[in-house]
Design a protein around this motif. Structure first.
Motif: not given
Length: 453
Positions: A79-100
């Motif tokens: 399980r991973v919590d608080d995943l954050l993916v930022r695009d090349p402009e450093a803007q939030p693209l995907v935010e996930v509470g948890s993936i298990g």
């Protein structure tokens, strides 16, 4: 002799040491490997190691991924919590509470093609689009190309894995760059499975969509209509305003991983008390019938749709333009092309049609005409029934709306000729049960000319 014997003995000793050195080296290597294996979950808790692992799993990614917390164990589910993916402009693209997942690290290592059941909680996706691309494509160019422009024989690791993904309470926000057009939906449930290719059965990898009520009585907006709902309900394309409630439900489907738009997906769109400003389709029909561009949608109108062969087919879409009701069926392609059949029903009062046999005849029949072109530029197709016949019908509707007869109204016999041509059909006949027009476009045009003369 003695010297020769000593030399022979000395030269033999190194040969007997080599197996010991090799054995000691192998034992040390094995020991180091066992230590690394035992420490693997601990090593994965360090961010630099996580970054290496994530980038190996997502080759070609141009953004940045960070994790708030990660739980890796050989004998416990990952399980991973608080995943954050930022695009090349450093803007939030995907935010996930948890993936298990229900798989452990050991199970994934010993059965790498079976990822088991994956649960994704409270993901938030922020898409910023332009006329040609979006920030998802900029962040994951390789994955985007695999989904939209597949290359024959191309290897993509995720297509070789078997898994089932359940997404809970997703939020999607869509915004067009340099524009005020935006829309969002939240608390969306969605689940799907991935079935890897099966070469013996010549079956390619597939994404299997489960049944889901994607959203229920959510607020309509011009952006949601123009970007998503227009394929199932083309009357919503290019609308200037939209308000009310809509529901979207998927019955399920199967999409080839190599070409998602070539798959099959069925469902229904329900329009609850939706009010829209006139779009391109409404303008085209209204101008043809000489009606004002004021449209009303049927309350709780259920539009059944099915995606197949790169087109979205629908039936049951009904809307009103002043004194007429329009019902459409047909398909919209992902290339924006239209192949629709419109049925117009007059809504005339008994007083209006009294002593007006022609209006009464029109009131008891449905006017049918095809619509081609594109979502942005619909066009009444005269090729099937003749331009003159369409003009005659438009004049009849205009006269009916104004409560008067035409200067030289057609006779009952001529009305019957239009019925035979497939231009007029009985009012209680649905599009699915009506036989194709018996006459070609040229024959229908000739009949219309006879009627006018």
């Amino acid at each position: 002799m003695f010297a020769l014997s000593m030399s022979s003995t000395d030269s033999a000793r190194p040969r007997r040491r080599w197996p010991r050195i090799v054995l000691r080296g192998s034992a040390l290597t094995l020991l180091l490997a066992l230590v690394l294996v035992a420490l693997a979950p601990w090593l994965l808790s360090f961010e630099p190691v996580q970054q290496l692992a994530l980038r190996a799993a997502l080759p070609g990614m141009r953004g940045r991924i960070s994790l708030g917390d990660a739980h890796f164990g050989w004998w416990t589910p990952l399980r991973v919590d608080d995943l954050l993916v930022r695009d090349p402009e450093a803007q939030p693209l995907v935010e996930v509470g948890s993936i298990g997942t229900d798989r452990t690290l050991w199970q994934l290592l010993t059965h790498p093609r079976d990822w088991g059941d994956i649960r994704i909680d409270t993901p938030e996706i922020n898409i910023i689009a332009t006329e040609t691309t979006n920030n998802f494509a900029a962040t994951f160019p390789k994955l985007h190309d695999q989904l939209h422009r597949p290359t024959p024989g191309e290897h993509a690791g995720w297509k070789d894995r078997r898994m089932h993904v359940a997404i809970h309470d997703a939020t999607v926000q869509w915004r067009v760059s340099n524009s005020s057009r935006s829309w969002s939906v939240d608390r969306v449930p969605f689940s799907f499975g991935i079935e890897p290719a099966d070469p013996p059965k010549t079956q390619s990898a597939s994404i299997v969509i489960d049944h889901a009520l994607v959203f229920d009585r959510r607020e309509a907006s011009p952006g949601l209509c123009n970007d998503l709902l227009k394929y199932a309900a083309p009357v919503l394309a290019n609308v200037t305003t939209a308000q009310g409630k809509v529901s979207l439900e998927f019955d399920g489907g199967r999409l080839p991983a190599d070409d998602l738009r070539a798959g099959d997906l069925a469902g229904r769109l329900t329009l609850h008390t939706v009010e829209i400003g006139p779009g391109a389709l409404v303008r085209t029909v209204a101008n043809f019938l000489h009606l004002p561009e004021h449209v009303t949608l049927a309350h709780d109108s259920v539009v059944e749709f099915k995606m197949t062969g790169g087109r979205v087919h629908h039936e049951g879409l009904e809307f009103g333009i002043e004194t007429v009701r329009v019902r459409t069926s047909g398909s919209v392609g992902f290339d924006q092309t239209l192949d629709l059949l419109a049925e117009v029903r007059l809504q005339l009062s008994d007083t209006l049609i009294a002593n007006r046999p022609i209006l009464k005849a029109l009131d008891q029949n449905v006017l049918r005409f095809p619509i081609k072109g594109t979502l942005s530029k619909p066009a009444i197709d005269a090729a099937g029934i003749g331009r003159t016949a369409l003009d005659l019908l438009a004049a009849a509707v205009r006269n009916a709306r104004e409560g008067r007869d035409a200067p030289d109204p057609p006779t009952e016999e001529q009305i019957q000729q239009l019925r035979d041509a497939g231009v007029l059909v009985p009012n209680d006949t649905s599009p699915e049960t009506v036989a194709p027009p018996k006459s070609t476009g040229q024959q229908a045009a000739e009949i219309a000319v006879d009627v006018i003369q």
